[in-house]
Each structure stands twice: as C-alpha cells, then as structure tokens.
Enzyme design. Structure first.
Site, PDB file in Angstrom:
ATOM      1  CE1 TYR A 252      -6.836  23.798   1.946  1.00 49.87           C
ATOM      2  CE2 TYR A 252      -6.674  23.190   4.266  1.00 49.87           C
ATOM      3  CZ  TYR A 252      -7.154  22.942   2.991  1.00 49.87           C
ATOM      4  OH  TYR A 252      -7.965  21.859   2.773  1.00 49.87           O
TER       5      TYR A 252
ATOM      6  CE  LYS B  99       1.428  -3.512 -12.207  1.00 54.88           C
ATOM      7  NZ  LYS B  99       1.301  -3.761 -10.783  1.00 54.88           N
TER       8      LYS B  99
ATOM      9  CD  GLU C 158      -2.376   0.472  -7.421  1.00 50.44           C
ATOM     10  OE1 GLU C 158      -3.333   0.370  -8.229  1.00 50.44           O
ATOM     11  OE2 GLU C 158      -1.702  -0.502  -7.050  1.00 50.44           O
TER      12      GLU C 158
ATOM     13  CB  CYS D 278      28.343   1.294  25.460  1.00 53.37           C
ATOM     14  SG  CYS D 278      29.006   2.016  23.944  1.00 53.37           S
TER      15      CYS D 278
HETATM   16  S1  IVH Z   1      -3.971  -0.062 -15.705  1.00 54.45           S
HETATM   17  C1  IVH Z   1      -7.215  -2.501 -17.575  1.00 54.45           C
HETATM   18  N1  IVH Z   1      -2.101   1.583 -14.820  1.00 54.45           N
HETATM   19  O1  IVH Z   1      -1.656  -2.663 -11.276  1.00 54.45           O
HETATM   20  C2  IVH Z   1      -6.072  -1.745 -17.009  1.00 54.45           C
HETATM   21  N2  IVH Z   1      -2.744  -0.228 -13.443  1.00 54.45           N
HETATM   22  O2  IVH Z   1      -2.277  -5.637 -12.573  1.00 54.45           O
HETATM   23  C3  IVH Z   1      -5.849  -2.025 -15.606  1.00 54.45           C
HETATM   24  N3  IVH Z   1      -1.609  -0.310 -11.279  1.00 54.45           N
HETATM   25  O3  IVH Z   1      -4.158  -3.598  -9.476  1.00 54.45           O
HETATM   26  C4  IVH Z   1      -4.848  -1.314 -14.862  1.00 54.45           C
HETATM   27  N4  IVH Z   1      -0.386   1.499 -11.566  1.00 54.45           N
HETATM   28  O4  IVH Z   1      -4.280  -1.057  -9.727  1.00 54.45           O
HETATM   29  C5  IVH Z   1      -2.835   0.477 -14.576  1.00 54.45           C
HETATM   30  N5  IVH Z   1      -0.501   3.145 -14.139  1.00 54.45           N
HETATM   31  C6  IVH Z   1      -1.234   2.045 -13.897  1.00 54.45           C
HETATM   32  C7  IVH Z   1      -1.119   1.324 -12.688  1.00 54.45           C
HETATM   33  C8  IVH Z   1      -1.894   0.185 -12.498  1.00 54.45           C
HETATM   34  C9  IVH Z   1      -0.694   0.505 -10.739  1.00 54.45           C
HETATM   35  C10 IVH Z   1      -2.163  -1.535 -10.635  1.00 54.45           C
HETATM   36  C11 IVH Z   1      -3.644  -1.680 -10.791  1.00 54.45           C
HETATM   37  C12 IVH Z   1      -3.889  -3.167 -10.765  1.00 54.45           C
HETATM   38  C13 IVH Z   1      -2.584  -3.717 -11.185  1.00 54.45           C
HETATM   39  C14 IVH Z   1      -2.734  -4.353 -12.558  1.00 54.45           C
END
Ligand code: IVH
Length: 676
Positions: A38, A118, A176, A409
């Site tokens: 790379y 999430k 994110e 110590c």
């Molecule tokens: S969907 C309209 N999916 O969680 C749909 N959000 O309260 C909006 N987040 O700040 C978000 N992982 O950045 C979605 N798999 C995921 C997520 C995610 C993290 C964060 C998002 C937002 C907060 C939503």
C-alpha cells in the site's frame, strides 16, 4: 510539464486502486495487500502528483490532509433536518412502540425491522457530488451544522470517492464519527504524559477531535466513521437493508453487524446479543436502533416533532455510575510503576459490579483531586479496568484530605523515582521488591510469554503466599515439591499435575519468547525475537557486553543498556544461572543458528485454511519463533504461504503472484528440521 496519456492513466489507476485498498483496510478491516505494498502505491502516486501538481484532484487519496487551519467553522443549513430518535429503556416501551406503529399501519402481521448498533459518537452528514466527497457537516442543532469538510476528509474510513461507476449525482450519507476504545485510551495516555487535559469518554474525544480548527490535529486522531442512512431515496431501493448494502458497495463503512429481524421478539434477541458483544467491543455502542425495513411503510409513518415514527433507540444501561471512594491503594507493577487505585463501595455498572477503579498515575490523581471519602463517577469502557472520571466535589465530606505522593514503595519501602520525561513514579528496588517479583512471575507465565496454562494471577498468588515460588526460575523446580503442592487449598492432585505438565512443556518454548517472558523493560516480543535470532542461546546473551548486545539488529543504545543492566544485576544473574541448570530447555541448548532461522529471519509468511496438527495461533508462534513475520495478506514479497484445508482467496493470490505454496506436511517437516 504536461503528463503523457500514459501518465494520466497511471494516475487514475493508482487512485482507483488506493480507494479500493483504503476501503478494504479501514472500512472492512480485511486488506487485500500488505501495508508495505500500500505504501509503495501511495508513494508512487505522490511522486507522480509531485511531477504534475496541476493534476492533483481533491478526491485523490493523497489529499486527506493538507488544508490550512481555519479561524472558525462556517455554519451550514441541512438540506433536510437531522432528526434524533426516541428512546426506550425497557421491553414494555418497545412493545408499545411496535403496537403503535402497527395500529397506524393497520398491520396484523409482524413488522420486519432492521436492527443496528447505536454507535456512540457524533452525527455527521456527508455530501457526495458525482461520487466525490464535497462536504461534511456536523449535526449542530439539527437544522444548521458546522462545515467540517477538511476534518472529515482526514478520517481514513470516509471514502473521498465512492467505489464503482453507478453513483447518483447527489448523495447525502448520514452516520456517526466515533473513536475506538483503544484509540481513546492511547490518546489519553499521550495527553497524560504531556500533562494535557484528558477526555472523559470516547464520544467526547471524537467530538473534540472533529472540531479542531487545524485539520492536521484531526488527522492525528484515531477517528472512525459508520454510516446508517441517506437523505431521500436511492433508485430501485425499497428497503432500508437494501440501502445499507448499496452503501457498502459504494465503499461506505456501514454500522457493523446490522441485521434483519422480525417483530419485537427478533428485536429483543438482537438486543441481548449486542449487549453481550458490547462488553468486549472495540467501539462504544449505547444501544440498538430498530428501523422499519420497508421504505414505503417508513414514508407512511412519517415523523413526529423531531423524531421518526418508524425508528426507535433501545438504550443500553449507562457505563457510568456514582459511588464512594473507600480507600486509595498503591499498586506496584512488574516494572515498578506505582499506580494509585481507588477502592470503591461496590456499585453495579451496566451489569458488572465494580469495586476498584484505576486513577492511572499521580498526576491524574492530583488533577482530578480524588480523596478518600469522595463521591465519584466511575466508568467502564470495553474490556478494561474501570476508571474514575471525576469527583462530585459538592458531596465531599468535611476533612477529606489531599492524597499525598508516596515517598517510598508501599511494598518494599524502597525509594521511588521518576524518569525524565515520564509521568510514572517507580519503585527503585527492581526484582528485590516482592511486588515486582511476583508480577514478573505472572507475566512470565502469561499467554503471550511462556504460555503456562493454569498459572494465572490467582495461582501465582497462592504459590507466592505459600512460599513455593519467589522467583520465576522456581517454577522449574516445583516438580520436586509435588507433595507440598497437592495439599494446598484450591489446588489438588489433578490441577497440580496439569500445572507441572504445563511448566514442563514450557521448557520447549523458544528463546525469543523466553527473553520476552523475563519482562526486561523495553524488550518487547519483536526485540526479543531479534536477540534470539542473533545470539542463538541464553548463555551467549549472558556473556555479551553492552556493545555486543547493541550489535543486534533493532537493538539500540537504550535497550542494550537495559539488557546489560538487567543481566548484570546480582539477583538477576543468580536467577539466570539457575535457568541454565534447568535440563532440556530449548533456550539453553547451544545450537548453531540453524539454516531455517536464516531462511526465515525477517521473512513474511502467510497461513491460510485450517491446519490439522496445530492451530493458526500455534503455527504463528512457531514461525515467529524462527524469526518470521506472519502476515494476513499475500504480496509479491511473501516468502511462502502455508495452506491448510479450505484455504481462502490467499491461495489464489499466492498462485497468481507466483509465491511458494506449502502444504501442511511440508510445513511440519520444515518445523521439525528447524527444531533440530
Ligand atoms: S438513525 C432519523 N441509526 O443517534 C433517524 N442513528 O438520536 C436518525 N446514531 O445523533 C438516526 N447510531 O447520529 C441512527 N444506527 C444508527 C445510529 C444513530 C448512532 C445517533 C445519531 C443521532 C442519534 C439519534
């Protein structure tokens, strides 16, 4: 000078290749080529671009860093607001969500959801025009964010150009920006060492890193990106899951481990599985997001206030909790480092009872000003020891005193010192300090060192308390004490015999691992291997003076001195002399540096498929013992590929590149000869 047509072709081919390898490496963690290869491609592109600067494009893989610092971020409105999600914390609320949605849709059957982790970071929106990244913005207040394009570009897993040719004219990807736990810890360690402010958690570290006015600072931070959606609809895409797959094909790093699930039951099964994985995950996740898979149903459900009706976040229990510091102890590590540890009133943090938390070092302890009796916030991250994040000073009991820096110590009462440029305070006594000797035994027996099964911290503790071992070398004389061992509480005949066999077996561990196992400061696995290959046996190393030691490849002044000091210290010398009397060890055999060591010293070898007579890990250890580097990918510079059953694409690559392919039998024969 104008590039020739051929130059232009090479430019575009190199860029395309690097985009692909970038994706394989950073987004999939599954590289097709070796790092060195790379780097070679990258340098080739850089050289060509240096000759024809007018032809540098902003989406070139060389252009991640380089934009000048800004005075402030420009505010940018979002084309479509960035919504947040409603949260649920229990099953009943999740069932309500599902029921509400089915009532609205007049659905009797179960709903197909996509369940995603999430990710715990900060939301960003990335705009691609004709496949090229043109803008990156933070969420801000959801309506207006900040233009952080130059910073986003430095995040390695963010594609500067989408892969493939079929890309929409305009695409806004949402996701994110996060920091992995290991990266976060390393960043904080660096900050600590330079006396800078540390971040409270990976999310803050990610946010702080992305919002740097100088993109070079952002570039130096280990940021990750995970996307989970787009604005608007993609042509021919009718389901959310389908959209995620399309994003992957374009080279976007999609949230890891998303799944199609059915109904509340499917959601909960996913939740439980992820909650388990969360304990050891490399990136923090604060829950699961369930999204209705059908985009048509999503459209019918629409939004309420600032959140969609078709998605919900099912949160995990918090990783932080408050509790009281009952005492502050000082632990002495293997290399003498003194670490203050808070003993806590037991508290449940996301399902795990926490009773100890690290305070890292005395500088950190002073900065956070933690005192006995304080109410503190403790935090668990991944698989590592919990830490004290901060003190709730409003609840400090009267008369709580500043914790003093130790002058001795706590274990051996020896003097303490601080090395120049280091934050750590250390005990001066070395292996004359009981704590350091005991830790040395635990390290010696550990998996990456001599791998003595059944000899973990607890057993070492027991043997130590009973006076059965006081130095690493005592392990090899335990067999004479079998009768005393079997009557120790918690051991018994079977485990004693297993332990003795494991110790016996470790006598065949190669010299490199043995040297690493001694736990000499600054002598890691790689250095140890170089030493082993250079000297061939322990006696030769013990006889070497500092200058001779320094003649080893990769061993500089400092390490040579460490080695020399270690081996000339009278106590250590005695231990080493006793090691030389242990019969039948591979580390004392006075062997010629054999043919195979020479063949393999520094060579890169790849193992693919399942081997019958040894595990991948064992094969790796054996090869490394002979001085080879075991790599995960095949390139022209690979010396040979060991192929077991069901080999992967690596076999094809090896054949294509004309790299030697060895079957298991050949490999085993080679190892036997190598041992002899
Ligand atoms: S969907 C309209 N999916 O969680 C749909 N959000 O309260 C909006 N987040 O700040 C978000 N992982 O950045 C979605 N798999 C995921 C997520 C995610 C993290 C964060 C998002 C937002 C907060 C939503």
């Amino acid at each position: 000078m104008q590039p020739s047509l051929q130059d232009l072709e090479i430019l575009s081919e190199l860029r395309a290749q690097l985009h692909l390898h970038n994706y394989r490496y950073y987004a999939l963690d599954d590289p097709l080529i070796e790092d060195a290869e790379y780097d070679r491609l990258f340098r080739q592109l850089q050289d060509l671009e240096a000759r024809f600067p007018a032809w540098i494009t902003p989406d070139s893989p060389t252009q991640r860093v380089g934009q000048a610092p800004v005075a402030a971020f420009v505010r940018v409105p979002h084309e479509q607001p960035m919504f947040s999600l409603d949260n649920v914390f229990d099953v009943a609320k999740l069932e309500e969500f599902d029921q509400r949605l089915r009532t609205t849709l007049l659905l009797s059957e179960e709903v197909d959801y996509i369940a995603e982790p999430k990710m715990d970071g900060l939301a960003v929106a990335l705009l691609y025009r004709n496949g090229e990244l043109v803008r990156g913005a933070t969420r801000g207040d959801g309506v207006e964010g900040e233009d952080v394009t130059a910073n986003i570009r430095t995040v390695r897993s963010v594609p500067l150009r989408l892969l493939g040719t079929e890309v929409p004219e305009l695409l806004e990807v949402r996701g994110e920006i996060c920091m992995g736990i290991a990266g976060f810890r390393a960043l904080n360690r660096q900050a600590e060492e330079s006396g800078l402010r540390v971040f409270a958690n990976p999310r803050n570290a990610a946010a702080g890193s992305l919002k740097q006015l100088d993109p070079r600072v952002t570039a130096s931070r280990p940021l990750l990106f995970f996307c989970y959606g787009v604005v608007g609809r993609l042509e021919g895409v009718e389901r959310h899951g389908q959209m995620l797959r399309q994003l992957s094909r374009w080279g976007m790093p999609v949230v890891p481990g998303w799944q199609e699930v059915r109904g509340v039951r499917g959601c909960l099964a996913y939740y439980r599985q992820l909650a388990e994985q969360r304990q050891t995950a490399e990136v923090e996740m604060d829950g699961v997001v369930y999204k209705v898979d059908s985009l048509e149903l999503q459209r019918r459900l629409g939004f309420v206030a600032r959140a969609p009706r078709w998605a919900v976040a099912h949160k995990f229990p918090a990783l932080e909790a408050k509790t009281v510091v009952e005492a502050i102890d000082i632990q002495v590590g293997r290399t003498g480092v003194l670490t203050p540890v808070a003993r806590l009133k037991p508290v449940n943090v996301a399902g795990v009872v926490v009773t100890n938390a690290t305070l890292h070092n005395f500088q950190e302890l002073a900065r956070k000003d933690v005192r006995v009796g304080d109410m503190v916030v403790v935090r668990r991250a991944g698989d590592v020891i919990p830490e004290v994040v901060r003190v709730d000073v409003s609840q400090r009991p009267l008369g709580a005193e500043l914790f003093p820096l130790p002058s001795r110590c706590p274990v051996c009462q020896g003097g303490v010192f601080q090395e120049e440029g280091e934050v750590a305070w250390r005990c001066r006594a070395g292996l004359a300090c009981d704590a350091q000797r005991k830790e040395a035994i635990i390290h010696f027996a550990s998996r990456s060192a001599m791998n003595i099964e059944g000899l973990g911290g607890q057993t070492v503790d027991l043997l130590w308390r009973e006076g059965m071992v006081t130095d690493v070398v005592d392990l090899y004389f335990l067999a004479d004490k079998r009768a005393q061992l079997v009557v120790l509480e918690g051991l018994g005949e079977k485990s004693v015999d297993n332990l003795l066999v494991a110790i016996q077996k470790s006598r065949q561990m190669d010299l490199g691992r043995f040297l690493f196992a001694l736990g000499i400061r600054d002598v890691g696995e790689v250095t140890a291997r170089y030493l082993a290959n250079h000297f061939g046996n322990l006696q030769a190393i013990l006889e070497a003076d500092q200058e001779t030691l320094q003649g080893t490849p990769e061993v500089g002044n400092k390490v040579a001195k460490r080695l020399f000091d270690f081996f000339s210290e009278p106590h250590n010398r005695q231990v080493m002399d006793r090691f030389l009397t242990v019969p039948d060890t591979s580390w004392t055999q006075v062997v010629e540096i054999n043919r195979d060591r020479r063949i393999l010293a520094g060579a890169t070898v790849v193992v693919t498929g399942t081997l019958n007579s040894l595990t991948r890990q064992e094969a790796k250890a054996r090869l490394e013992g002979l001085g080879a580097r075991v790599s995960g990918s095949v390139s022209k510079r690979t010396r040979f590929v060991v192929v077991g059953d069901k080999p992967g694409a690596k076999l094809t690559q090896a054949l294509a590149l004309g790299v030697d392919v060895w079957d298991e039998e050949t490999f085993l024969k080679f190892l036997q000869e190598g041992d002899g």
